[in-house]
Design a protein around this motif. Structure first.
Motif, mmCIF file in Angstrom:
data_model
loop_
_atom_site.group_PDB
_atom_site.id
_atom_site.type_symbol
_atom_site.label_atom_id
_atom_site.label_comp_id
_atom_site.label_asym_id
_atom_site.label_seq_id
_atom_site.Cartn_x
_atom_site.Cartn_y
_atom_site.Cartn_z
ATOM 1 N N ALA A 165 0.836 -1.215 0.000
ATOM 2 C CA ALA A 165 0.000 0.000 0.000
ATOM 3 C C ALA A 165 0.864 1.256 0.000
ATOM 4 N N ARG A 166 1.969 1.241 0.725
ATOM 5 C CA ARG A 166 2.889 2.392 0.722
ATOM 6 C C ARG A 166 3.480 2.612 -0.659
ATOM 7 N N ALA A 167 3.909 1.522 -1.312
ATOM 8 C CA ALA A 167 4.501 1.628 -2.645
ATOM 9 C C ALA A 167 3.474 2.147 -3.648
ATOM 10 N N VAL A 168 2.231 1.680 -3.550
ATOM 11 C CA VAL A 168 1.168 2.145 -4.444
ATOM 12 C C VAL A 168 0.904 3.630 -4.216
ATOM 13 N N ALA A 169 0.823 4.049 -2.955
ATOM 14 C CA ALA A 169 0.584 5.465 -2.638
ATOM 15 C C ALA A 169 1.721 6.337 -3.170
ATOM 16 N N LEU A 170 2.953 5.880 -3.014
ATOM 17 C CA LEU A 170 4.114 6.619 -3.523
ATOM 18 C C LEU A 170 4.046 6.733 -5.043
ATOM 19 N N ALA A 171 3.726 5.639 -5.710
ATOM 20 C CA ALA A 171 3.643 5.657 -7.173
ATOM 21 C C ALA A 171 2.544 6.603 -7.642
ATOM 22 N N LYS A 172 1.370 6.544 -7.017
ATOM 23 C CA LYS A 172 0.261 7.434 -7.392
ATOM 24 C C LYS A 172 0.646 8.894 -7.211
ATOM 25 N N ALA A 173 1.221 9.218 -6.056
ATOM 26 C CA ALA A 173 1.596 10.608 -5.784
ATOM 27 C C ALA A 173 2.652 11.098 -6.755
ATOM 28 N N THR A 174 3.632 10.256 -7.040
ATOM 29 C CA THR A 174 4.718 10.654 -7.933
ATOM 30 C C THR A 174 4.213 10.833 -9.370
ATOM 31 N N LEU A 175 3.498 9.832 -9.876
ATOM 32 C CA LEU A 175 3.076 9.877 -11.263
ATOM 33 C C LEU A 175 2.009 10.935 -11.525
ATOM 34 N N SER A 176 1.268 11.332 -10.503
ATOM 35 C CA SER A 176 0.276 12.397 -10.683
ATOM 36 C C SER A 176 0.959 13.749 -10.934
ATOM 37 N N ARG A 177 2.221 13.857 -10.583
ATOM 38 C CA ARG A 177 2.970 15.109 -10.770
ATOM 39 C C ARG A 177 3.770 15.148 -12.061
ATOM 40 N N ILE A 178 3.850 14.018 -12.744
ATOM 41 C CA ILE A 178 4.630 13.934 -13.978
ATOM 42 C C ILE A 178 3.697 14.133 -15.167
ATOM 43 N N ARG A 179 4.108 14.982 -16.092
ATOM 44 C CA ARG A 179 3.266 15.268 -17.278
ATOM 45 C C ARG A 179 3.638 14.435 -18.440
#
Length: 87
Positions: A73-87
């Motif tokens: 769940a931590r890895a998924v949350a990190l991936a979501k947060a990171t990729l939401s900032r990448i265009r």
């Protein structure tokens, strides 16, 4: 936490690299990838790591600790947060 990014020249190349990463890792760990939604253009979890692709980039998110649902769940949350900032 270790995040590895792989840049490609095209979306098809990134898809192929993502597929290769997933296939090799799943085979090495004898673990089936679990598809994830809402993480980049495509993503899977293998054990407690997240493999994702967004556009022409493929990513691996590794969060280290005791493996289990909380770590995934931590890895998924990190991936979501990171990729939401990448265009």
């Amino acid at each position: 936490v270790v995040v590895t990014a792989f840049r490609s020249d095209s979306v098809p190349e990134a898809r192929a690299r993502f597929g290769d990463l997933v296939k090799q890792t799943a085979s090495a760990f004898s673990s089936a990838p679990a598809k994830l939604s809402g993480v980049g253009d495509e993503a899977v979890a293998i054990r407690s790591s997240v493999y994702a692709r967004k556009g022409t980039e493929a990513y691996v998110f590794n969060v280290f600790g005791t493996r289990g649902p909380a770590l995934t769940a931590r890895a998924v949350a990190l991936a979501k947060a990171t990729l939401s900032r990448i265009r």
